[in-house]
Write a protein that holds these residues in place. Structure first.
Motif, PDB file in Angstrom:
ATOM      1  N   SER A  12      -0.077   3.209   5.502  1.00  0.00           N
ATOM      2  CA  SER A  12       0.290   1.879   5.976  1.00  0.00           C
ATOM      3  C   SER A  12       0.401   0.896   4.818  1.00  0.00           C
ATOM      4  CB  SER A  12      -0.756   1.363   6.971  1.00  0.00           C
ATOM      5  OG  SER A  12      -1.981   1.080   6.309  1.00  0.00           O
ATOM      6  N   PRO A  13       1.251  -0.136   4.948  1.00  0.00           N
ATOM      7  CA  PRO A  13       1.321  -1.181   3.917  1.00  0.00           C
ATOM      8  C   PRO A  13      -0.007  -1.897   3.731  1.00  0.00           C
ATOM      9  CG  PRO A  13       3.210  -1.309   5.394  1.00  0.00           C
ATOM     10  CD  PRO A  13       2.248  -0.340   6.019  1.00  0.00           C
ATOM     11  N   GLU A  14      -0.794  -2.002   4.816  1.00  0.00           N
ATOM     12  CA  GLU A  14      -2.090  -2.686   4.718  1.00  0.00           C
ATOM     13  C   GLU A  14      -3.025  -1.944   3.762  1.00  0.00           C
ATOM     14  OE1 GLU A  14      -0.010  -3.936   8.291  1.00  0.00           O
ATOM     15  OE2 GLU A  14      -0.570  -1.945   7.545  1.00  0.00           O
ATOM     16  N   ALA A  15      -3.087  -0.626   3.881  1.00  0.00           N
ATOM     17  CA  ALA A  15      -3.963   0.157   2.999  1.00  0.00           C
ATOM     18  C   ALA A  15      -3.488   0.096   1.558  1.00  0.00           C
ATOM     19  CB  ALA A  15      -4.034   1.603   3.480  1.00  0.00           C
ATOM     20  N   GLU A  16      -2.193  -0.100   1.357  1.00  0.00           N
ATOM     21  CA  GLU A  16      -1.632  -0.141   0.005  1.00  0.00           C
ATOM     22  C   GLU A  16      -1.951  -1.430  -0.736  1.00  0.00           C
ATOM     23  OE1 GLU A  16       2.523   0.734   0.395  1.00  0.00           O
ATOM     24  OE2 GLU A  16       2.148   2.649   1.391  1.00  0.00           O
TER      25      GLU A  16
END
Length: 292
Positions: A12-16
């Motif tokens: 996910s973009p959030e984890a990145e």
């Protein structure tokens, strides 16, 4: 310190969000980054023999998942690659939190950097089950990223040697991220039953002076410029108020500390600050032998 950095991802973009601070720390320490994504089994009820069924993971599904994860990690690696920083990709099968903790041990990781988001359904500013389990079990420091950039860092101290284990990691991060550094001690008021209010006030003023002197002595031993702050109140409220008023982007705390009979334990002050704060946090867990 912080030569081997583990960044868990879930696609996910959030984890990145953890990638940028990880890259900056690795660049400053001439370290290497390990990109990790776990793969959990998805079982299906399929016929094993005539008239009998059992839970199985079809091999085509397993191999497809493995290839997708490998492709994802390789894409991230190419995107953030810079000369001088070694990148490794790891696709590990198993429970997410367990694979993070086990990989940190197997690869001799110095620092785990992970986003507070992307691991579970949103729950306000709570970290979620994966992050909570990693914080409970990881032997190395864990940096939980909530927002970028990180420009102001504070190290919370309570006067104990165990809490001071946060000083070196906090200083390293301040240097790596080119961030301003502050030392904080919350001076909890003491109540002296039987004393006149004026004497009680004087005793608390002396306590504040001692806290200021303590922080100044600590600051002298650091290799970076630092501000010192003493706040009055309870530990949790004092820390949260300081974060808000001073616009702190990252708070550094040890999971264990002592002030008299008080203890800053994960599950107490550290956990309550983690759950209530919107800032990123670096959590330091001293070795078990120091806690016995």
């Amino acid at each position: 310190m912080f030569k081997r950095i583990l960044v868990p991802l879930d696609g996910s973009p959030e984890a990145e969000r953890a990638l940028n601070p990880a890259w900056r720390v690795a660049q400053a320490t001439h370290g290497e980054i390990f990109l990790l994504r776990s793969m959990q089994a998805v079982h299906m009820m399929m016929p094993a023999v005539a008239t009998e069924y059992e839970w199985m993971w079809p091999e085509y599904s397993r191999e497809q998942s493995r290839q997708e994860i490998r492709d994802y990690l390789e894409g991230i690696s190419q995107r953030i690659h810079q000369p001088g920083i070694a990148l490794h990709t790891l696709a590990v099968e198993g429970d997410t939190a367990s694979t993070i903790v086990d990989t940190a041990v197997d690869e001799d990781i110095d620092l785990i950097i992970m986003s507070a988001y992307g691991w579970s359904p949103p729950r306000g500013h709570e970290l979620g089950s994966v992050g909570e389990r990693v914080l409970h079990q990881a032997a190395c420091p864990v940096l939980i990223v909530r927002a970028e950039p990180i420009q102001r860092i504070a190290i919370a101290l309570d006067g104990s040697p165990l809490a001071e284990r946060a000083l070196v990691p906090g200083t390293v991060l301040a240097e790596a991220l080119h961030a301003e550094l502050a030392l904080l001690r919350v001076n909890e008021p003491e109540f002296f039953y039987g004393l006149l209010p004026a004497r009680e006030k004087l005793a608390n003023e002396r306590g504040r002076e001692q806290a200021c002197s303590y922080l100044q002595d600590v600051a002298v031993g650091l290799v970076v410029p630092v501000e010192t702050f003493v706040e009055a109140g309870t530990a949790v409220n004092g820390i949260l108020q300081f974060i808000d008023e001073q616009h702190i982007d990252l708070l550094v705390m040890s999971t264990h500390g002592r002030t008299g009979l008080r203890r800053w334990l994960y599950g107490s002050v550290t956990a309550r600050v983690m759950r209530a704060s919107q800032s990123s946090m670096l959590i330091i867990r001293p070795p078990d032998y120091e806690l016995s």
